[in-house]
Design a protein around this motif. Structure first.
Motif, mmCIF file in Angstrom:
data_model
loop_
_atom_site.group_PDB
_atom_site.id
_atom_site.type_symbol
_atom_site.label_atom_id
_atom_site.label_comp_id
_atom_site.label_asym_id
_atom_site.label_seq_id
_atom_site.Cartn_x
_atom_site.Cartn_y
_atom_site.Cartn_z
ATOM 1 N N PRO A 59 0.806 -1.219 0.000
ATOM 2 C CA PRO A 59 0.000 0.000 0.000
ATOM 3 C C PRO A 59 0.839 1.269 0.000
ATOM 4 O O PRO A 59 0.391 2.305 -0.473
ATOM 5 C CB PRO A 59 -0.829 -0.117 1.284
ATOM 6 N N GLU A 133 -4.484 3.467 -0.748
ATOM 7 C CA GLU A 133 -5.428 3.169 0.330
ATOM 8 C C GLU A 133 -6.278 4.370 0.726
ATOM 9 O O GLU A 133 -7.266 4.215 1.436
ATOM 10 C CB GLU A 133 -4.685 2.660 1.566
ATOM 11 N N THR A 148 -7.127 2.376 -6.232
ATOM 12 C CA THR A 148 -8.114 2.468 -5.147
ATOM 13 C C THR A 148 -9.433 1.852 -5.577
ATOM 14 O O THR A 148 -10.066 1.100 -4.813
ATOM 15 C CB THR A 148 -8.326 3.939 -4.748
ATOM 16 N N SER A 165 -3.630 -5.105 5.892
ATOM 17 C CA SER A 165 -2.825 -4.215 5.068
ATOM 18 C C SER A 165 -1.394 -4.284 5.576
ATOM 19 O O SER A 165 -1.121 -3.984 6.748
ATOM 20 C CB SER A 165 -3.380 -2.790 5.185
ATOM 21 N N SER A 235 -9.902 6.351 4.541
ATOM 22 C CA SER A 235 -9.101 5.279 3.959
ATOM 23 C C SER A 235 -9.964 4.064 3.646
ATOM 24 O O SER A 235 -11.107 3.961 4.087
ATOM 25 C CB SER A 235 -7.988 4.865 4.932
ATOM 26 N N THR A 236 -9.375 3.162 2.878
ATOM 27 C CA THR A 236 -10.037 1.892 2.580
ATOM 28 C C THR A 236 -10.010 0.958 3.783
ATOM 29 O O THR A 236 -10.651 -0.089 3.754
ATOM 30 C CB THR A 236 -9.359 1.210 1.381
ATOM 31 N N TRP A 237 -9.274 1.332 4.839
ATOM 32 C CA TRP A 237 -9.265 0.495 6.035
ATOM 33 C C TRP A 237 -10.660 0.367 6.626
ATOM 34 O O TRP A 237 -11.060 -0.710 7.079
ATOM 35 C CB TRP A 237 -8.346 1.089 7.100
#
Length: 412
Positions: A59, A133, A148, A165, A235-237
């Protein structure tokens, strides 16, 4: 690993291809998107279970090598288990590298020698908006990066119970950030780190105000909490939360700094924090002045490294606002107890950021004044923290054990 070696992205892809050929009934390799430069984004799947776990490597471009090695390590282990009939109903999916364009700019270092100066000789990390991310800021017209969009598409298709991640740092310790508390994880990553002689980062500046259920573990506050801005909130978290999934951000160091695990009270935190903030405000302008004085023809056209350098020198004054008593807003929340670990993590950060900016500027314009800054700051970095190299195999093992620890504790 048979030898001290970080794999290139091409080697990771070849390893995944060979694994799919060796276990055709268990493994599948497919393209789930393309990078901005057209490189394939490859997903290796192991198993046929109805429950899914996703592991994302690379990432951050400067961290892709250890993540690539870890996904191969985990994929081989799980493929062996599935081939023997050991199947708990989970399919594992491995994004081999989510930023192959950025990873390619770091690859000259991967063959070694593994020295701190060698690392920064070939260092690259993209600016914030070009890291896959991160989602575009709310209310802006900027589209998401193709990388993304690919990652979000994989998350929406898999609805994973766990997303991991894989990250890494140059100097510090091992730690895990979680989007939800998972009891049992601190004990397991602590035991593994002790066995491998890797310190736990017990006061990470990356999660400065986040709750910590145990050394080396941090839990992301809920959406809307101001302490998540810049990390979790955009974020994609956090994306897996909509499917009741958990994300684990797993960090391992290339060089260990033992002070990063010291949870005793720091003897003079106010002085140390002011000194770290002053160093940031002193050193980043040194890079800015060099940049301003370079011949535009020498610097050349805008490029990823130049964009990052400009971003770092531009945001420098704000980087210490969370912790430096000299510039913190008067109505800011009180600082947490300032242990030696917390102060050390901030001090490392304050030295790391200008060094990164100077190192990338040197790659754009290899002139004596820039090289002198990189040499000076690398030497100061080593002198301040006495970092010791963590063997690649141990970095990979700690990262892999952390992934498995979160998964198994989540399943209990």
């Amino acid at each position: 690993m048979a030898r001290e070696h970080y794999p290139t992205t091409a080697e990771v892809i070849e390893g995944a291809r060979l694994l799919a050929l060796r276990y055709p009934e268990v493994c599948r390799l497919r393209t789930v998107g393309r990078s901005r430069a057209g490189r394939p984004l490859l997903l290796l799947t192991v198993g046929h279970g109805s429950r899914n776990a996703l592991v994302v490597a690379g990432p951050h471009a400067n961290e892709a090598a250890v993540g690539g090695a870890t996904v191969l390590h985990l994929a081989n282990r799980i493929a062996d288990d599935r081939e023997r009939g050991d199947d708990d109903g989970t399919s594992w999916h491995f994004l081999l590298c989510i930023d192959p364009d950025g990873a390619a700019l770091n690859e000259p270092w991967l063959s070694g020698p593994y020295t701190l100066r060698g690392h920064y000789e070939h260092f690259f990390r993209p600016c914030f908006a070009e890291q896959p991310e991160w989602l575009p800021a709310a209310g802006t017209p900027d589209p998401a990066l193709p990388e993304t969009r690919a990652l979000l598409g994989v998350l929406d298709a898999l609805r994973p119970v766990l997303q991991c991640s894989l990250h890494g740092i140059d100097v510090g310790g091992s730690f895990v950030q979680l989007t939800s508390d998972v009891p049992g994880v601190p004990e397991r990553i602590g035991k593994s780190a002790a066995e491998l002689d890797i310190p736990l980062e017990s006061g990470s500046s990356d999660a400065f105000q986040w709750p910590s259920p145990g050394p080396g573990v941090y839990v992301m506050p809920p959406d809307g909490d101001p302490t998540t801005v810049g990390d979790g909130a955009h974020s994609t978290w956090a994306h897996a939360r909509r499917y009741d999934g958990v994300t684990a951000i797993v960090e391992v160091p290339m060089w260990a700094c033992d002070r990063i695990a010291d949870i005793s009270p720091h003897p003079a935190p106010d002085h140390a924090l002011r000194a770290a903030g002053a160093a940031l405000r002193r050193d980043l302008p040194r890079v800015a002045r060099v940049l301003d004085n370079l011949d535009p023809q020498l610097v050349g056209a805008d490029c990823p490294m130049l964009r990052t350098v400009k971003e770092l020198v531009g945001i420098g004054p704000r980087l210490s606002a969370d912790w430096d008593p000299a510039v913190r807003p008067p109505d800011a929340a009180p600082l947490p107890p300032m242990t030696t670990a917390r102060v050390t993590s901030i001090e490392v950060y304050a030295q790391r950021i200008p060094l990164r900016a100077a190192a990338m500027l040197r790659r754009i314009a290899d002139v004596p004044c820039v090289t002198a800054l990189v040499d000076e700051w690398c030497a100061a970095y080593e002198s301040a923290y006495r970092p010791r190299w963590v063997p690649v195999a141990d970095q990979v093992e700690q990262q892999a054990r952390s992934v498995i620890a979160v998964y198994e504790e989540l399943r209990t």
